[in-house]
Design a protein around this motif. Structure first.
Motif, PDB file in Angstrom:
ATOM      1  N   GLN A   1       0.801  -1.220   0.000  1.00 32.20           N
ATOM      2  CA  GLN A   1       0.000   0.000   0.000  1.00 32.20           C
ATOM      3  C   GLN A   1       0.838   1.277   0.000  1.00 32.20           C
ATOM      4  O   GLN A   1       0.430   2.291  -0.572  1.00 32.20           O
ATOM      5  N   GLU A   2       2.000   1.244   0.635  1.00 28.34           N
ATOM      6  CA  GLU A   2       2.794   2.468   0.777  1.00 28.34           C
ATOM      7  C   GLU A   2       4.209   2.342   0.230  1.00 28.34           C
ATOM      8  O   GLU A   2       4.954   3.328   0.192  1.00 28.34           O
ATOM      9  N   GLY A   3       4.609   1.139  -0.174  1.00 24.95           N
ATOM     10  CA  GLY A   3       5.949   0.966  -0.715  1.00 24.95           C
ATOM     11  C   GLY A   3       7.040   1.056   0.329  1.00 24.95           C
ATOM     12  O   GLY A   3       8.189   1.388   0.004  1.00 24.95           O
ATOM     13  N   GLN A   4       6.719   0.732   1.579  1.00 24.27           N
ATOM     14  CA  GLN A   4       7.701   0.893   2.653  1.00 24.27           C
ATOM     15  C   GLN A   4       8.320  -0.438   3.077  1.00 24.27           C
ATOM     16  O   GLN A   4       7.661  -1.471   3.066  1.00 24.27           O
ATOM     17  N   PHE A   5       9.600  -0.374   3.440  1.00 30.16           N
ATOM     18  CA  PHE A   5      10.313  -1.519   3.999  1.00 30.16           C
ATOM     19  C   PHE A   5      11.417  -0.980   4.885  1.00 30.16           C
ATOM     20  O   PHE A   5      11.739   0.214   4.866  1.00 30.16           O
ATOM     21  N   ILE A   6      12.010  -1.859   5.693  1.00 22.12           N
ATOM     22  CA  ILE A   6      13.130  -1.473   6.558  1.00 22.12           C
ATOM     23  C   ILE A   6      14.408  -2.013   5.945  1.00 22.12           C
ATOM     24  O   ILE A   6      14.534  -3.217   5.698  1.00 22.12           O
ATOM     25  N   GLY A   7      15.351  -1.130   5.687  1.00 24.21           N
ATOM     26  CA  GLY A   7      16.596  -1.580   5.085  1.00 24.21           C
ATOM     27  C   GLY A   7      17.547  -0.439   4.813  1.00 24.21           C
ATOM     28  O   GLY A   7      17.366   0.686   5.290  1.00 24.21           O
ATOM     29  N   PHE A   8      18.579  -0.731   4.028  1.00 22.81           N
ATOM     30  CA  PHE A   8      19.550   0.283   3.615  1.00 22.81           C
ATOM     31  C   PHE A   8      19.081   1.028   2.371  1.00 22.81           C
ATOM     32  O   PHE A   8      19.529   2.144   2.118  1.00 22.81           O
ATOM     33  N   GLY A   9      18.239   0.377   1.562  1.00 29.82           N
ATOM     34  CA  GLY A   9      17.682   1.076   0.421  1.00 29.82           C
ATOM     35  C   GLY A   9      18.370   0.825  -0.895  1.00 29.82           C
ATOM     36  O   GLY A   9      18.366   1.697  -1.764  1.00 29.82           O
ATOM     37  N   PHE A  10      18.948  -0.378  -1.069  1.00 29.86           N
ATOM     38  CA  PHE A  10      19.526  -0.697  -2.370  1.00 29.86           C
ATOM     39  C   PHE A  10      19.122  -2.104  -2.795  1.00 29.86           C
ATOM     40  O   PHE A  10      18.737  -2.934  -1.978  1.00 29.86           O
ATOM     41  N   ARG A  11      19.226  -2.348  -4.119  1.00 34.65           N
ATOM     42  CA  ARG A  11      19.087  -3.686  -4.676  1.00 34.65           C
ATOM     43  C   ARG A  11      20.423  -4.096  -5.259  1.00 34.65           C
ATOM     44  O   ARG A  11      21.166  -3.265  -5.792  1.00 34.65           O
TER      45      ARG A  11
ATOM     46  N   VAL B   1      19.320   2.060  -6.394  1.00 35.55           N
ATOM     47  CA  VAL B   1      19.403   2.704  -5.082  1.00 35.55           C
ATOM     48  C   VAL B   1      18.193   3.612  -4.954  1.00 35.55           C
ATOM     49  O   VAL B   1      17.938   4.457  -5.823  1.00 35.55           O
ATOM     50  N   PHE B   2      17.418   3.422  -3.892  1.00 35.11           N
ATOM     51  CA  PHE B   2      16.174   4.162  -3.731  1.00 35.11           C
ATOM     52  C   PHE B   2      16.425   5.564  -3.186  1.00 35.11           C
ATOM     53  O   PHE B   2      17.309   5.779  -2.337  1.00 35.11           O
ATOM     54  N   GLU B   3      15.604   6.482  -3.651  1.00 30.71           N
ATOM     55  CA  GLU B   3      15.717   7.870  -3.256  1.00 30.71           C
ATOM     56  C   GLU B   3      15.522   8.037  -1.740  1.00 30.71           C
ATOM     57  O   GLU B   3      14.738   7.329  -1.128  1.00 30.71           O
ATOM     58  N   ALA B   4      16.251   8.993  -1.145  1.00 32.11           N
ATOM     59  CA  ALA B   4      16.114   9.344   0.279  1.00 32.11           C
ATOM     60  C   ALA B   4      16.311   8.150   1.202  1.00 32.11           C
ATOM     61  O   ALA B   4      15.684   8.055   2.261  1.00 32.11           O
ATOM     62  N   SER B   5      17.181   7.222   0.821  1.00 28.77           N
ATOM     63  CA  SER B   5      17.477   6.042   1.635  1.00 28.77           C
ATOM     64  C   SER B   5      18.848   6.196   2.280  1.00 28.77           C
ATOM     65  O   SER B   5      19.646   7.063   1.874  1.00 28.77           O
ATOM     66  N   PRO B   6      19.176   5.357   3.281  1.00 24.21           N
ATOM     67  CA  PRO B   6      20.528   5.406   3.836  1.00 24.21           C
ATOM     68  C   PRO B   6      21.605   5.202   2.770  1.00 24.21           C
ATOM     69  O   PRO B   6      22.649   5.863   2.803  1.00 24.21           O
ATOM     70  N   ALA B   7      21.355   4.304   1.824  1.00 25.60           N
ATOM     71  CA  ALA B   7      22.336   4.061   0.770  1.00 25.60           C
ATOM     72  C   ALA B   7      22.545   5.296  -0.089  1.00 25.60           C
ATOM     73  O   ALA B   7      23.683   5.664  -0.425  1.00 25.60           O
TER      74      ALA B   7
ATOM     75  N   ILE C   1      13.262   2.938   7.918  1.00 21.09           N
ATOM     76  CA  ILE C   1      12.153   2.801   6.986  1.00 21.09           C
ATOM     77  C   ILE C   1      12.477   3.557   5.702  1.00 21.09           C
ATOM     78  O   ILE C   1      12.855   4.728   5.724  1.00 21.09           O
ATOM     79  N   VAL C   2      12.350   2.852   4.600  1.00 18.59           N
ATOM     80  CA  VAL C   2      12.582   3.426   3.273  1.00 18.59           C
ATOM     81  C   VAL C   2      11.281   3.343   2.490  1.00 18.59           C
ATOM     82  O   VAL C   2      10.578   2.328   2.553  1.00 18.59           O
ATOM     83  N   THR C   3      10.955   4.397   1.762  1.00 16.78           N
ATOM     84  CA  THR C   3       9.757   4.416   0.930  1.00 16.78           C
ATOM     85  C   THR C   3      10.161   4.338  -0.541  1.00 16.78           C
ATOM     86  O   THR C   3      10.887   5.199  -1.041  1.00 16.78           O
ATOM     87  N   ILE C   4       9.680   3.307  -1.215  1.00 14.29           N
ATOM     88  CA  ILE C   4      10.001   3.096  -2.627  1.00 14.29           C
ATOM     89  C   ILE C   4       9.134   3.990  -3.497  1.00 14.29           C
ATOM     90  O   ILE C   4       7.905   4.029  -3.336  1.00 14.29           O
TER      91      ILE C   4
ATOM     92  N   PRO D   1       8.204  -9.189   2.709  1.00  9.77           N
ATOM     93  CA  PRO D   1       7.408  -9.005   1.487  1.00  9.77           C
ATOM     94  C   PRO D   1       8.152  -8.209   0.412  1.00  9.77           C
ATOM     95  O   PRO D   1       8.102  -8.555  -0.769  1.00  9.77           O
ATOM     96  N   ALA D   2       8.846  -7.164   0.821  1.00  8.36           N
ATOM     97  CA  ALA D   2       9.580  -6.358  -0.154  1.00  8.36           C
ATOM     98  C   ALA D   2      10.671  -7.174  -0.829  1.00  8.36           C
ATOM     99  O   ALA D   2      10.879  -7.077  -2.045  1.00  8.36           O
ATOM    100  N   GLN D   3      11.388  -8.000  -0.066  1.00  9.80           N
ATOM    101  CA  GLN D   3      12.454  -8.820  -0.644  1.00  9.80           C
ATOM    102  C   GLN D   3      11.912  -9.915  -1.550  1.00  9.80           C
ATOM    103  O   GLN D   3      12.571 -10.315  -2.513  1.00  9.80           O
ATOM    104  N   ALA D   4      10.707 -10.406  -1.254  1.00 14.99           N
ATOM    105  CA  ALA D   4      10.114 -11.442  -2.091  1.00 14.99           C
ATOM    106  C   ALA D   4       9.769 -10.905  -3.470  1.00 14.99           C
ATOM    107  O   ALA D   4       9.913 -11.598  -4.485  1.00 14.99           O
ATOM    108  N   TYR D   5       9.297  -9.659  -3.534  1.00 17.07           N
ATOM    109  CA  TYR D   5       8.902  -9.079  -4.809  1.00 17.07           C
ATOM    110  C   TYR D   5      10.003  -8.252  -5.466  1.00 17.07           C
ATOM    111  O   TYR D   5       9.902  -7.919  -6.645  1.00 17.07           O
ATOM    112  N   LEU D   6      11.035  -7.927  -4.694  1.00 15.71           N
ATOM    113  CA  LEU D   6      12.172  -7.179  -5.233  1.00 15.71           C
ATOM    114  C   LEU D   6      13.456  -7.907  -4.813  1.00 15.71           C
ATOM    115  O   LEU D   6      14.165  -7.477  -3.910  1.00 15.71           O
TER     116      LEU D   6
END
Length: 364
Positions: free
Chosen positions: A3-13, A26-32, A99-102, A355-360
């Motif tokens: 629903q919101e595109g959120q996950f907990i992580g560093f923010g990269f694939r 690398v996702f915008e506004a993430s720790p990475a 928390i990172v928002t995709i 869930p985020a890792q399963a789909y990404l």
């Protein structure tokens, strides 16, 4: 996540090639992103608290990087060494998970108007869809409104490493290519087994939208991590317009899950319960889509360049196919993700993915 595109992580694939680890997004506004990492950077060593360990050594005992990058918990820290894409010396950075928002469509370069290399007067609409989540609706509509306003009928949909998500969003992507489709035209069938005959068959008809375009050709950029809802879109458009996949063969997931709540406890099971087919009842692409399509063009995912850059290999091949209707090189369909004369990347997935890792896949 959905629903919101959120996950907990560093923010990269990330993608593993041999004993090396490269960043594919690398996702915008993430720790990475805050730490200066970009697509194409190579992580060379990780310090999980006992000193830096080279990536090749880590991969030998921790092939999915579960220990190296730690659990999906806020506050988990790691020190990384990486080689920047620009050829500068190795950099050391400390990252803390939060928390990172995709953004399902990247803020920079997620949409573009390109031109055919063979005819610069012909415009091409480009969109990069990272994942099928609810927040994708607005950027999708905005992009296609621009394409429609400019009369664009050659489209590139970049689904590289897009592992799928919500079928509703896949339906919308189909609808946005349905300007010339009647409301009786079938986008997909959801077919259950004989014991669920009361549910069989759920037919999804096209629903043209105010932003819909009438494509002549659609080039879908795909990789071995392109799955599920991504494949549904390609297969659903196949009977109605000339389509191609560009890059590598897809994962091969022509089925979906349904939820079943347990009566005696607070568990919900998600079981494979239905298959998805198109208007011609074509499905069962468990070996990927390459062998089911008239056009499957091999190209590399060139980490040195941004997706959508006309010089990036997959984008370049997509533009060439749109202009000529011919592949420079054909994808081998021997196994999902296998390309001719190209190294096979591997996207790390923990044994118990979020869930985020399963789909990404490759997400940390």
């Amino acid at each position: 996540f959905f629903q919101e595109g959120q996950f907990i992580g560093f923010g990269f694939r990330s993608s593993i090639q041999g004993d090396q680890l490269f960043l594919i997004d690398v996702f915008e506004a993430s720790p990475a992103a805050d730490g200066g990492l970009t697509r194409g950077a190579e992580i060379t060593a990780v310090d999980a608290g006992a000193g830096f360990v080279p990536m090749a050594t880590i991969l030998a005992t921790d092939p999915n990087l579960e220990q190296a990058f730690g659990p999906a918990t806020e506050g988990v820290q790691r020190r990384l060494r990486f080689l920047p894409l620009n050829g500068q010396p190795e950099v050391e950075v400390a990252l803390t998970k939060r928390i990172v928002t995709i953004l399902p469509v990247p803020a920079a370069g997620g949409t573009a108007i390109l031109t055919l290399p063979s005819n610069s007067s012909v415009q091409v609409g480009y969109i990069h869809l990272r994942t099928f989540i609810s927040t994708a609706e607005t950027p999708l509509r905005n992009a296609y409104a621009q394409f429609r306003a400019q009369g664009i009928n050659n489209i590139i949909v970049d689904l590289r490493d897009n592992g799928g998500g919500l079928v509703d969003v896949a339906d919308l992507v189909g609808d946005l290519h349905a300007m010339n489709r009647a409301q009786t035209d079938v986008f997909s069938h959801m077919r259950f087994n004989a014991s669920k005959s009361s549910a069989n068959d759920v037919v999804r008809l096209f629903q043209p939208q105010p932003q819909s375009v009438a494509p002549v050709r659609i080039a879908f950029i795909t990789t071995g991590g392109t799955a599920s809802a991504s494949e549904l879109v390609v297969n659903g458009m196949k009977p109605w317009v000339e389509v191609a996949i560009i890059g590598a063969n897809t994962y091969g997931k022509p089925v979906g899950q349904a939820a079943f709540d347990m009566s005696a406890c607070d568990l919900r099971l998600r079981l494979i319960a239905f298959k998805l087919t198109n208007a011609n009842d074509e499905g069962d692409y468990f070996d990927g889509l390459a062998s089911t399509l008239p056009f499957a063009c091999a190209a590399a995912d060139d980490y040195r360049l941004a997706p959508g850059d006309p010089a990036e290999d997959s984008t370049s091949e997509a533009l060439n196919w749109l202009g000529t209707g011919a592949c420079g090189q054909i994808i081998s369909a021997q196994a999902p993700g296998l390309q001719l004369a190209l190294p096979k990347p591997r996207l790390p997935v923990p044994r118990s993915p979020t869930p985020a890792q399963a789909y990404l896949p490759g997400l940390f």
